[in-house]
Design an enzyme around this catalytic site. Structure first.
Site, short mmCIF file in Angstrom:
data_model
loop_
_atom_site.label_atom_id
_atom_site.label_comp_id
_atom_site.label_asym_id
_atom_site.label_seq_id
_atom_site.Cartn_x
_atom_site.Cartn_y
_atom_site.Cartn_z
N THR A 23 59.10 -18.15 -45.71
CA THR A 23 57.99 -17.64 -46.54
C THR A 23 58.13 -16.15 -46.80
O THR A 23 58.00 -15.69 -47.95
CB THR A 23 56.65 -17.93 -45.86
OG1 THR A 23 56.49 -19.34 -45.73
CG2 THR A 23 55.50 -17.37 -46.68
N CYS A 160 50.13 -9.58 -41.78
CA CYS A 160 49.61 -9.53 -43.15
C CYS A 160 48.17 -9.01 -43.17
O CYS A 160 47.83 -8.13 -43.98
CB CYS A 160 49.70 -10.90 -43.81
SG CYS A 160 48.92 -12.25 -42.89
N GLN A 321 48.54 -13.45 -48.07
CA GLN A 321 49.30 -13.37 -46.82
C GLN A 321 50.81 -13.53 -47.00
O GLN A 321 51.58 -13.01 -46.20
CB GLN A 321 48.79 -14.40 -45.82
CG GLN A 321 49.27 -15.83 -46.00
CD GLN A 321 48.49 -16.58 -47.07
OE1 GLN A 321 47.54 -16.07 -47.64
NE2 GLN A 321 48.90 -17.82 -47.34
#
Length: 362
Positions: A23, A160, A321
């Site tokens: 991610t 984040c 995020q």
């Protein structure tokens, strides 16, 4: 001992590698590829994940039409990559020996193990929030403590939530002077596409104070912080409410706060009346802008949420995020490699290449 004695980098592009193409790693690779003064040498991973298979289907071409070279970490099965006709450029160690600095976005704990290799080959590294603070020389944020990262070998990013939170608190602190904050984090339970948290219909509260409040005080020790965190069964972004108190009993007016927030390149001020009703609205807007993967580098801050409470000010922010830490990671490269020597110069250059803050001029 890590040398890397070049003082300030002006001419040659900084060579960067990314460990872990998940991610965050995908977005770090894209972020580096967008920097005019950096070169993405390659990415490293263990298995032919869907992310890597999608990259292969795109002919290994990523952001800015840059070709992404893939290196394999120890334990990777080359035959598994060959099955999908995924080209391999070399080993993880070969990648580390070919760069000036590594961006480590491996799963939590793996980065600390990778550090042994970084030290062995004499390469600098930047770790993401999932690692323990002890892995790095400096716990880093591009706006709050850029100068502390100058020339350091190992930096670690904040999470984040903490990254976006510090942006907002630091913004007010530099204009007004903040003594303390109390925060509530409404936390997404997992990233889009994750299944490991299961299917839920519940809210879960953590013990106070949340680690984000503790981490904020580590980066900004002059601000007292406490916070509560609630997990929610959603995926597109966190929402944080902040109650901020100024130093010396000074009153923070709504106008003062709004003026400061509107000037910050990495804060996007929005209103409910414009259609920004929540986290999903900001995610959809990023997609409509054509942003890669629906990413937004800025935090969203609702002007409607800015209210005075006595001398204090309260407001709410949205944290994308998956992408919010990318600019601060690029800042960390600039600080560690001494590309720019001040927070103003470093963050401005990152913003320029990532095209952050363009909407401020509209």
């Amino acid at each position: 001992m890590i040398g890397l004695e070049r003082k300030v980098y002006h001419m040659a592009k900084i060579k960067v590698g990314v460990a872990g193409y998940g991610t965050i790693g995908q977005r770090l690779a894209d972020g580096v590829a967008m920097q005019g003064d950096m070169e993405l040498v390659g990415i490293a991973d263990l298995a032919p994940t869907l992310s890597i298979r999608a990259l292969r289907e795109n002919d290994m071409i990523g952001a800015n039409n840059v070709k992404y070279n893939l290196y394999l970490v120890d334990g990777a099965d080359r035959d598994a990559f060959a099955k999908y006709d995924i080209p391999v450029a070399g080993t993880f160690e070969e990648l580390c020996r070919s760069v000036d600095i590594m961006l480590d976005s491996s799963p939590g704990g793996v980065g600390a193990k990778n550090k042994e290799l970084y030290e062995k080959v004499g390469v600098k590294a930047i770790f993401q929030g999932g690692e323990k603070n002890s892995v790095a020389d400096v716990f880093f944020h591009g706006y709050a403590n850029y100068e502390k990262g100058l020339g350091q070998n190992y930096l670690k990013l904040t999470s984040c939530n903490t990254t976006g939170l510090i942006r907002a608190v630091d913004c007010l602190d530099r204009v007004i002077g903040i003594e303390k904050v109390a925060i509530t984090i409404i936390r997404r339970v997992a990233d889009p596409g994750d299944y490991h948290r299961g299917l839920t219909n519940a809210l879960q509260i953590d013990k106070a104070p949340s680690h984000q409040a503790v981490d904020l005080m580590t980066i900004m020790p002059h601000v007292e912080a406490t916070g509560i965190l609630v997990h929610t069964p959603v995926t597109h972004g966190h929402i944080i409410t902040v109650l901020a108190t100024a130093k010396d009993g000074k009153k923070i007016t709504r106008e003062m706060a709004l003026e400061a927030f509107r000037k910050h390149p990495r804060i996007r001020t929005v209103t409910i009346d414009e259609g920004f009703k929540g986290n999903a609205s900001l995610f959809k807007y990023a997609r409509d802008l054509g942003n890669r993967r629906g990413d937004m580098y800025e935090i969203g801050l609702w002007e409607d949420s800015i209210v005075e409470s006595g001398n204090d000010i309260m407001f709410a922010i949205n944290i994308p995020q998956e992408s919010v830490t990318i600019p601060e990671t690029i800042d960390a490269i600039r600080a560690s490699m001494k590309m720019q020597l001040t927070r103003e110069e470093g963050t401005a250059k990152t913003n320029e290449y990532l095209k952050i803050g363009r909407f401020k001029k509209l």
